[in-house]
Design a protein around this motif. Structure first.
Motif, PDB file in Angstrom:
ATOM      1  N   THR A   1       0.842  -1.197   0.000  1.00  0.00           N
ATOM      2  CA  THR A   1       0.000   0.000   0.000  1.00  0.00           C
ATOM      3  C   THR A   1       0.872   1.240   0.000  1.00  0.00           C
ATOM      4  N   ASP A   2       0.283   2.343  -0.415  1.00  0.00           N
ATOM      5  CA  ASP A   2       0.978   3.629  -0.377  1.00  0.00           C
ATOM      6  C   ASP A   2       0.571   4.335   0.916  1.00  0.00           C
ATOM      7  N   VAL A   3       1.573   4.824   1.659  1.00  0.00           N
ATOM      8  CA  VAL A   3       1.264   5.577   2.871  1.00  0.00           C
ATOM      9  C   VAL A   3       1.695   7.021   2.643  1.00  0.00           C
ATOM     10  N   ALA A   4       0.710   7.892   2.475  1.00  0.00           N
ATOM     11  CA  ALA A   4       0.942   9.326   2.258  1.00  0.00           C
ATOM     12  C   ALA A   4      -0.433   9.974   2.224  1.00  0.00           C
ATOM     13  N   LEU A   5      -0.484  11.258   2.483  1.00  0.00           N
ATOM     14  CA  LEU A   5      -1.809  11.891   2.570  1.00  0.00           C
ATOM     15  C   LEU A   5      -2.315  12.465   1.247  1.00  0.00           C
ATOM     16  N   ASP A   6      -1.458  12.559   0.231  1.00  0.00           N
ATOM     17  CA  ASP A   6      -1.864  13.333  -0.958  1.00  0.00           C
ATOM     18  C   ASP A   6      -3.185  12.930  -1.614  1.00  0.00           C
TER      19      ASP A   6
END
Ligand code: PBG
Length: 430
Positions: free
Chosen positions: A219-224
């Motif tokens: 998974t991608d962990v970032a808020l964008d």
């Protein structure tokens, strides 16, 4: 063991050359082997005739017109086949200069002269197991094409996603990474949708894990994708991206993904200290088995353009240069390696990929951890565009670019070509 001195004549110079013969059997002296004179060229074509094999009714293969028993009898009688004669030199085009051989002790071309030799000495290999397939998902039912990335779609999480994963698994690509297109109405300045346990990503993970328990989900962990500002972190009134507060949100996001069944969480945000904090948060919730792939050296890059179009995640203002790295920097990646290693990252990632092969090699040589490389959207789109315009051979360039990642030191490659390349690899083996 037999040993004898042989005389021969060098074709081009006409000079006598001496060979030492060392072999298991004594050599039968034969004019064609021991003394190759220019006139032997005339008899060579007859000697080189290739006879087709004959397959008999009982399935055995008869070669050279003799049965196995006849061959054995011939050997017992001492009629051992002779070495083939030195073949004639194929003609060079008229006008080719006549030169004497260069006195080279090393001719690297010797090891490249046939497909079998080239395969034997190939240093690097590429397998579908090395590929991770990034997939865009959305709430809709349809798969919507992404204009800037021909061949890529925002997949409906319920059907399109599951079908695409099935296709990838069919050719041995069993690892994916999910990127959500989040409805604007769910975005806010603190990106809270990122840790909604029923959000698009956790829901899709649960669906996929139910269907394919052995699928490896990154998974991608970032808020964008969840931020109304389009930044990877929380933006302060004065435009500063808040580090520690963002890390707090990222920990909640990673835990929500782990709870849904993610195998590897991948912080792509570039906040300081997020790997250690995420590790602690996962462990505190009982997710010791969930890995962290850290975007260790992620550069502020214009190669991400098509991706931001795909997710509609362009920063609303400014750029990402206060958290993503300056693309002019090399040594700085060493600092990030040290941090990520000491904070407990399991895999280190470099992004973008092809223009940053030196960074991949830097990581490979400075860490024993697995190295990942991300062939990003802009790299994908350039190869696709060149292919569509018939300026390059898309498939060959694709496969070459992937092999180059491996040669540079990447263990795994995140690439939008994963399915296409997997098909290509499967086709080659068949
Ligand atoms: C954001 C993120 C980006 C990509 C992966 N995760 C874009 C960005 O940093 O702006 C880019 C991937 C690509 O271009 O293929 N966390």
């Amino acid at each position: 063991m037999a040993s004898m001195m042989l005389n021969s004549i060098n074709f081009s110079t006409g000079k006598a050359v001496k060979f030492d013969y060392v072999g298991l059997k004594p050599l039968k002296v034969h004019q064609n082997i021991l003394c190759v004179r220019p006139h032997s060229i005339k008899i060579a074509p007859r000697m080189l005739t290739i006879r087709a094999n004959e397959i008999r009714d009982d399935g055995t293969i008869k070669k050279m017109g003799m049965s196995d028993e006849e061959c054995e009898a011939a050997v017992v009688a001492g009629n051992i086949p002779e070495a083939p004669p030195v073949p004639p030199k194929p003609a060079a085009p008229a006008g080719t200069p006549v030169v004497s051989s260069l006195p080279l002790s090393r001719r690297p071309r010797r090891n490249r002269r046939s497909p079998a030799l080239r395969a034997a000495f190939q240093e690097t290999t590429l397998s579908p197991a090395n590929l991770v397939y990034p997939l865009f998902i959305h709430e809709g039912e349809e798969d919507t094409p992404i204009g800037a990335m021909p061949g890529c779609y925002r997949l409906g999480w319920r059907h399109g996603l599951v079908e695409e994963v099935a296709k990838a698994r069919d050719v041995g690509v069993n690892s994916i990474v999910l990127f959500p297109k989040v409805p604007d109405a769910l975005k806010n300045s603190t990106g809270d949708e990122a840790y909604n346990e029923n959000g698009l990503v956790p829901r899709s993970i649960r669906l996929l894990k139910d269907k394919y328990p052995d699928l490896v989900i990154y998974t991608d962990v970032a808020l964008d994708p969840y931020s109304s500002d389009g930044h990877d972190g929380i933006v302060r009134e004065d435009g500063v991206i808040m580090n520690d507060e963002t890390v707090h949100q990222l920990c909640k996001q990673a835990v929500a993904q782990a709870r849904a069944g993610a195998d590897v969480v991948s912080p792509s945000d570039m906040m300081d200290g997020r790997v250690g904090a995420i590790r602690a948060a996962l462990d505190a919730e009982g997710f010791q088995h969930v890995s962290i792939m850290s975007y260790t050296a992620k550069y502020a890059s214009s190669f991400y353009g098509p991706f931001r179009e795909a997710l509609d995640s362009n920063p609303r203002f400014g750029d990402k240069k206060t958290y993503q790295m300056n693309h002019a920097n090399y040594r700085e990646a060493l600092i990030e390696i040290r941090e990520d290693e000491s904070e407990g990252a399991d895999i280190l990632l470099v992004k973008p990929g092809l223009p940053y092969l030196d960074i991949i090699r830097l990581l490979r040589d400075n860490s024993p951890l697995p190295i990942a490389a991300y062939q990003v959207s802009g790299e994908y789109s350039m190869i696709k565009a060149g292919g569509v315009l018939k300026m390059i051979d898309e498939e060959k360039v694709m496969m070459e670019s992937l092999m180059c990642f491996r040669r540079a030191g990447a263990d795994i490659i995140l690439t939008y070509f994963a399915l296409q390349a997997g098909r290509c690899l499967a086709g080659e083996k068949r």
